[in-house]
Design a protein around this motif. Structure first.
Motif, PDB file in Angstrom:
ATOM      1  N   LEU A   1       0.841  -1.263   0.004  1.00  0.00           N
ATOM      2  CA  LEU A   1      -0.133   0.269   0.077  1.00  0.00           C
ATOM      3  C   LEU A   1       0.964   1.332  -0.070  1.00  0.00           C
ATOM      4  CD1 LEU A   1      -2.752  -1.009   2.727  1.00  0.00           C
ATOM      5  CD2 LEU A   1      -2.925  -1.031   0.051  1.00  0.00           C
ATOM      6  N   GLU A   2       0.188   2.333  -0.451  1.00  0.00           N
ATOM      7  CA  GLU A   2       0.886   3.636  -0.296  1.00  0.00           C
ATOM      8  C   GLU A   2       0.122   4.654   0.257  1.00  0.00           C
ATOM      9  OE1 GLU A   2       1.519   4.676  -4.405  1.00  0.00           O
ATOM     10  OE2 GLU A   2       3.369   3.202  -4.557  1.00  0.00           O
ATOM     11  N   ARG A   3       0.430   5.671   1.108  1.00  0.00           N
ATOM     12  CA  ARG A   3      -0.431   6.446   1.839  1.00  0.00           C
ATOM     13  C   ARG A   3      -0.042   7.899   1.531  1.00  0.00           C
ATOM     14  NH1 ARG A   3      -0.640   4.477   8.030  1.00  0.00           N
ATOM     15  NH2 ARG A   3       1.726   4.324   7.744  1.00  0.00           N
ATOM     16  N   GLU A   4      -0.673   8.906   1.216  1.00  0.00           N
ATOM     17  CA  GLU A   4      -0.383  10.245   1.104  1.00  0.00           C
ATOM     18  C   GLU A   4      -1.594  10.890   1.686  1.00  0.00           C
ATOM     19  OE1 GLU A   4      -0.498  10.086  -3.243  1.00  0.00           O
ATOM     20  OE2 GLU A   4      -2.781  10.252  -3.383  1.00  0.00           O
ATOM     21  N   LYS A   5      -1.261  12.230   1.564  1.00  0.00           N
ATOM     22  CA  LYS A   5      -2.186  13.332   2.098  1.00  0.00           C
ATOM     23  C   LYS A   5      -3.763  13.270   1.326  1.00  0.00           C
ATOM     24  CE  LYS A   5       0.507  16.800   4.270  1.00  0.00           C
ATOM     25  NZ  LYS A   5       0.867  18.160   4.502  1.00  0.00           N
ATOM     26  N   SER A   6      -4.920  12.906   1.941  1.00  0.00           N
ATOM     27  CA  SER A   6      -5.973  13.045   1.396  1.00  0.00           C
ATOM     28  C   SER A   6      -6.370  14.293   0.809  1.00  0.00           C
ATOM     29  CB  SER A   6      -7.139  12.413   2.419  1.00  0.00           C
ATOM     30  OG  SER A   6      -8.501  12.991   1.871  1.00  0.00           O
ATOM     31  N   ALA A   7      -7.042  14.231  -0.291  1.00  0.00           N
ATOM     32  CA  ALA A   7      -7.537  15.502  -0.938  1.00  0.00           C
ATOM     33  C   ALA A   7      -8.668  16.182  -0.461  1.00  0.00           C
ATOM     34  CB  ALA A   7      -7.886  15.250  -2.759  1.00  0.00           C
ATOM     35  N   LEU A   8      -9.429  15.279   0.210  1.00  0.00           N
ATOM     36  CA  LEU A   8     -10.619  15.799   0.982  1.00  0.00           C
ATOM     37  C   LEU A   8     -10.348  16.452   2.397  1.00  0.00           C
ATOM     38  CD1 LEU A   8     -13.108  13.048  -0.335  1.00  0.00           C
ATOM     39  CD2 LEU A   8     -12.629  15.212  -1.360  1.00  0.00           C
ATOM     40  N   ASP A   9      -9.559  15.793   3.011  1.00  0.00           N
ATOM     41  CA  ASP A   9      -9.113  16.034   4.431  1.00  0.00           C
ATOM     42  C   ASP A   9      -7.929  16.100   4.457  1.00  0.00           C
ATOM     43  OD1 ASP A   9      -8.945  16.302   7.063  1.00  0.00           O
ATOM     44  OD2 ASP A   9     -10.351  14.598   7.549  1.00  0.00           O
ATOM     45  N   ALA A  10      -7.237  17.381   4.788  1.00  0.00           N
ATOM     46  CA  ALA A  10      -5.649  17.340   4.895  1.00  0.00           C
ATOM     47  C   ALA A  10      -5.116  16.729   6.234  1.00  0.00           C
ATOM     48  CB  ALA A  10      -5.132  18.878   5.093  1.00  0.00           C
ATOM     49  N   ARG A  11      -6.238  16.658   7.115  1.00  0.00           N
ATOM     50  CA  ARG A  11      -5.620  15.876   8.452  1.00  0.00           C
ATOM     51  C   ARG A  11      -5.817  14.381   8.195  1.00  0.00           C
ATOM     52  NH1 ARG A  11     -10.180  18.094  12.201  1.00  0.00           N
ATOM     53  NH2 ARG A  11     -11.336  17.312  10.349  1.00  0.00           N
ATOM     54  N   ALA A  12      -6.089  13.857   7.266  1.00  0.00           N
ATOM     55  CA  ALA A  12      -6.195  12.331   6.842  1.00  0.00           C
ATOM     56  C   ALA A  12      -5.258  11.719   5.957  1.00  0.00           C
ATOM     57  CB  ALA A  12      -7.805  11.999   6.724  1.00  0.00           C
ATOM     58  N   LYS A  13      -5.119  10.476   5.873  1.00  0.00           N
ATOM     59  CA  LYS A  13      -4.071   9.972   4.851  1.00  0.00           C
ATOM     60  C   LYS A  13      -4.990   9.079   3.972  1.00  0.00           C
ATOM     61  CE  LYS A  13       0.111  10.950   6.336  1.00  0.00           C
ATOM     62  NZ  LYS A  13       1.162  11.784   5.562  1.00  0.00           N
ATOM     63  N   ALA A  14      -4.775   9.315   2.648  1.00  0.00           N
ATOM     64  CA  ALA A  14      -5.575   8.404   2.000  1.00  0.00           C
ATOM     65  C   ALA A  14      -4.674   7.146   1.527  1.00  0.00           C
ATOM     66  CB  ALA A  14      -5.759   9.301   0.439  1.00  0.00           C
ATOM     67  N   VAL A  15      -5.135   5.949   1.281  1.00  0.00           N
ATOM     68  CA  VAL A  15      -4.459   4.805   1.075  1.00  0.00           C
ATOM     69  C   VAL A  15      -4.684   4.305  -0.441  1.00  0.00           C
ATOM     70  CG1 VAL A  15      -4.229   2.403   1.730  1.00  0.00           C
ATOM     71  CG2 VAL A  15      -5.011   4.042   3.457  1.00  0.00           C
ATOM     72  N   ARG A  16      -3.794   4.201  -1.021  1.00  0.00           N
ATOM     73  CA  ARG A  16      -3.696   3.566  -2.373  1.00  0.00           C
ATOM     74  C   ARG A  16      -2.943   2.439  -2.595  1.00  0.00           C
ATOM     75  NH1 ARG A  16      -5.627   7.447  -5.943  1.00  0.00           N
ATOM     76  NH2 ARG A  16      -5.569   9.573  -4.907  1.00  0.00           N
ATOM     77  N   LEU A  17      -3.301   1.515  -3.773  1.00  0.00           N
ATOM     78  CA  LEU A  17      -2.811   0.276  -3.948  1.00  0.00           C
ATOM     79  C   LEU A  17      -1.511   0.485  -4.683  1.00  0.00           C
ATOM     80  CD1 LEU A  17      -3.854  -2.533  -3.485  1.00  0.00           C
ATOM     81  CD2 LEU A  17      -4.653  -2.681  -5.738  1.00  0.00           C
ATOM     82  N   ALA A  18      -0.325  -0.099  -4.043  1.00  0.00           N
ATOM     83  CA  ALA A  18       0.827  -0.041  -4.699  1.00  0.00           C
ATOM     84  C   ALA A  18       0.938  -1.180  -5.730  1.00  0.00           C
ATOM     85  CB  ALA A  18       2.276  -0.329  -3.694  1.00  0.00           C
ATOM     86  N   ALA A  19       2.009  -1.243  -6.627  1.00  0.00           N
ATOM     87  CA  ALA A  19       2.261  -1.975  -7.782  1.00  0.00           C
ATOM     88  C   ALA A  19       2.275  -3.455  -7.221  1.00  0.00           C
ATOM     89  CB  ALA A  19       3.545  -1.807  -8.628  1.00  0.00           C
ATOM     90  N   ALA A  20       3.090  -3.781  -6.000  1.00  0.00           N
ATOM     91  CA  ALA A  20       3.207  -5.046  -5.487  1.00  0.00           C
ATOM     92  C   ALA A  20       1.823  -5.432  -5.077  1.00  0.00           C
ATOM     93  CB  ALA A  20       4.239  -5.076  -4.434  1.00  0.00           C
ATOM     94  N   GLY A  21       1.172  -4.433  -4.264  1.00  0.00           N
ATOM     95  CA  GLY A  21      -0.127  -4.835  -3.522  1.00  0.00           C
ATOM     96  C   GLY A  21      -1.053  -5.193  -4.568  1.00  0.00           C
ATOM     97  N   GLU A  22      -1.255  -4.569  -6.007  1.00  0.00           N
ATOM     98  CA  GLU A  22      -1.992  -4.945  -7.004  1.00  0.00           C
ATOM     99  C   GLU A  22      -1.651  -6.523  -7.502  1.00  0.00           C
ATOM    100  OE1 GLU A  22      -3.679  -3.239 -11.254  1.00  0.00           O
ATOM    101  OE2 GLU A  22      -2.060  -2.199 -10.253  1.00  0.00           O
TER     102      GLU A  22
END
Length: 215
Positions: free
Chosen positions: A88-109
């Motif tokens: 997984l990869e985490r980055e700042k959420s575009a909707l909430d600056a206080r939260a971290k958005a989670v995305r699928l990494a290439a290995a996770g896919e």
């Protein structure tokens, strides 16, 4: 010879206990999943997170709690470990600056794609234990139970809020009644309907006269 009695009643209690039966079924489902996924495959919870993130990229951990049903603390630890493994990869959420958005990494896919047919095989084995005529109803029942479980925290909060509101209104009603009573008494006194009673004055008794001495 085993006598039927309290021990028999205890056994019957287990066979009629939803929590006990669901625990046994869950254990069976997890065993079948582990056999099909294999030692190199993701755990059932890891697969759930990967599948949820794949379907909706950019979910926050709060969103993942709702999507997977995994409790918050367990999910936070799970996402941390899966991120460290590069799934997984985490980055700042575009909707909430206080939260971290989670995305699928290439290995996770890659792990998810490899796991899907194994999970489907596990599901087929589990459903094969049910009569064909009852499988659809079984899935509907599980979905309904899962939905109620997801809604339970919000319902509990709503009930608590309603209880606090009712208690507050009750206190207001009591204060209003007390205020109205005091106002009515004041109005009655002003109209002379209620007179203040004076405390009775105590009269000291005169001392008895001593008899005069006889001559």
């Amino acid at each position: 010879m085993v006598k039927s009695g309290k021990s028999g009643k205890r056994a019957d209690a287990l066979t009629a206990s939803p929590s006990h039966l669901m625990h046994r079924v869950l254990q069976l489902a997890l065993d079948i999943y582990a056999e099909e996924a294999g030692p190199d495959g993701p755990t059932q919870r890891q697969f759930a997170v990967l599948e949820a993130v794949s379907g909706q990229p950019g979910l926050t951990q709060t969103d993942l709690v709702r999507a997977t049903g995994i409790d918050r603390s367990t999910l936070a630890d799970l996402v941390t470990r899966m991120t460290a493994k590069g799934l997984l990869e985490r980055e700042k959420s575009a909707l909430d600056a206080r939260a971290k958005a989670v995305r699928l990494a290439a290995a996770g896919e890659a792990v998810l794609i490899a796991a899907r047919p194994r999970v489907e095989a596990a599901d087929r084995r589990i459903m094969a234990l049910m009569p064909k005529a009852r499988r659809e109803g079984f899935i509907e029942l599980l979905s309904e139970l899962a939905g109620r479980a997801d809604a339970a925290p919000d319902l509990a909060k709503a009930d608590a809020k309603a209880a606090r509101k009712a208690a507050k209104e009750a206190r207001r009603a009591v204060k209003a009644a007390e205020k109205a009573e005091l106002k009515a008494e004041a109005a009655a006194r002003k109209a002379g309907k209620i007179k203040k009673t004076k405390a009775p004055v105590e009269v000291e008794a005169e001392p008895a006269l001593e008899p005069e001495p006889s001559v």
